[in-house]
Design a protein around this motif. Structure first.
Motif, short mmCIF file in Angstrom:
data_model
loop_
_atom_site.label_atom_id
_atom_site.label_comp_id
_atom_site.label_asym_id
_atom_site.label_seq_id
_atom_site.Cartn_x
_atom_site.Cartn_y
_atom_site.Cartn_z
N UNK A 37 82.17 25.05 6.69
CA UNK A 37 80.93 25.28 6.33
C UNK A 37 79.89 25.69 7.24
N UNK A 38 79.70 25.27 8.33
CA UNK A 38 78.99 25.65 9.38
C UNK A 38 79.41 27.12 9.91
N UNK A 39 80.45 27.06 9.92
CA UNK A 39 81.19 28.71 10.44
C UNK A 39 80.73 29.47 9.18
N UNK A 40 80.84 29.42 8.30
CA UNK A 40 80.36 30.31 7.21
C UNK A 40 79.09 30.56 7.07
N UNK A 41 78.30 29.40 7.23
CA UNK A 41 76.79 29.47 7.14
C UNK A 41 76.38 30.32 8.45
N UNK A 79 64.54 37.41 12.62
CA UNK A 79 64.68 36.58 13.82
C UNK A 79 64.88 35.10 13.19
N UNK A 80 64.33 34.46 12.37
CA UNK A 80 64.56 32.99 11.89
C UNK A 80 65.80 32.93 11.27
N UNK A 81 66.34 33.68 10.62
CA UNK A 81 67.61 33.83 10.13
C UNK A 81 68.67 33.77 11.40
N UNK A 82 68.47 34.56 12.57
CA UNK A 82 69.48 34.72 13.47
C UNK A 82 69.25 33.40 14.36
N UNK A 83 68.19 32.88 14.47
CA UNK A 83 67.90 31.54 15.16
C UNK A 83 68.70 30.28 14.64
N UNK A 84 68.75 30.41 13.06
CA UNK A 84 69.46 29.43 12.29
C UNK A 84 70.75 29.42 12.40
N UNK A 85 71.21 30.86 12.42
CA UNK A 85 72.62 30.84 12.64
C UNK A 85 73.12 30.41 13.88
N UNK A 86 72.41 30.71 15.10
CA UNK A 86 72.94 29.93 16.48
C UNK A 86 72.78 28.54 16.32
N UNK A 87 71.95 27.88 15.88
CA UNK A 87 71.85 26.53 15.55
C UNK A 87 72.91 26.08 14.79
N UNK A 88 73.57 26.39 13.56
CA UNK A 88 74.49 26.22 12.99
C UNK A 88 75.72 26.46 13.70
#
Length: 146
Positions: A75-79, A114-123
């Motif tokens: 799940x985290x990789x796909x997100x 930018x928020x989506x990319x930051x969230x991706x890094x957190x995942x």
């Protein structure tokens, strides 16, 4: 190699081609406002190509990943993939218009990217952190689960 890793790597290669074509466009068509396209080139190159290749290979190579394929098992990789690429696409769409237009909409879209990319890094960090353990830690964690 898991499907998600192959997807990261293939998408990274597409961004590599896109960034090179964009750079050729920038170099040959100097009448277009270059300051608008240079950040897109760097985002496509660094986040689109290099970051996705690194993420794809690390998800594949680091120990401790689930062997099951599919969204539920990884799940985290796909997100990470979904959020990173959605953010990159929004960046490509909105970035030129932020400088060329006075509409607030484009700035909001750029902030969302930018928020989506930051969230991706957190995942991604949450996906990889448990895999970065010493041999003793892995053995201890296996004993706890038993």
């Amino acid at each position: 190699m898991p499907k998600i890793s192959r997807l990261f790597i293939k998408t990274g290669l597409l961004y590599f081609i896109l960034s090179l074509l964009l750079r050729v466009f920038i170099d040959f068509f100097t009448t277009f406002p270059l300051s608008v396209l240079i950040p897109l080139f760097w985002h496509a190159l660094m986040l689109g190509w290099i970051t996705q290749i690194i993420m794809g290979v690390s998800i594949w190579m680091f120990p401790g990943r689930p062997r099951n394929e599919g969204f539920k098992a990884q799940k985290l990789s796909w997100l990470t993939y979904l959020f990173l690429n959605t953010g990159l696409v929004l960046r490509v769409i909105s970035s030129p218009f932020v400088e060329l237009s006075d509409l607030k909409f484009w700035s909001i879209l750029l902030s969302a990217s930018a928020l989506l990319q930051l969230t991706a890094v957190i995942f991604y960090v949450f996906e990889m952190w448990p895999r970065i353990q010493s041999k003793k830690q892995r053995i201890r964690n296996r004993k706890k689960k038993s």
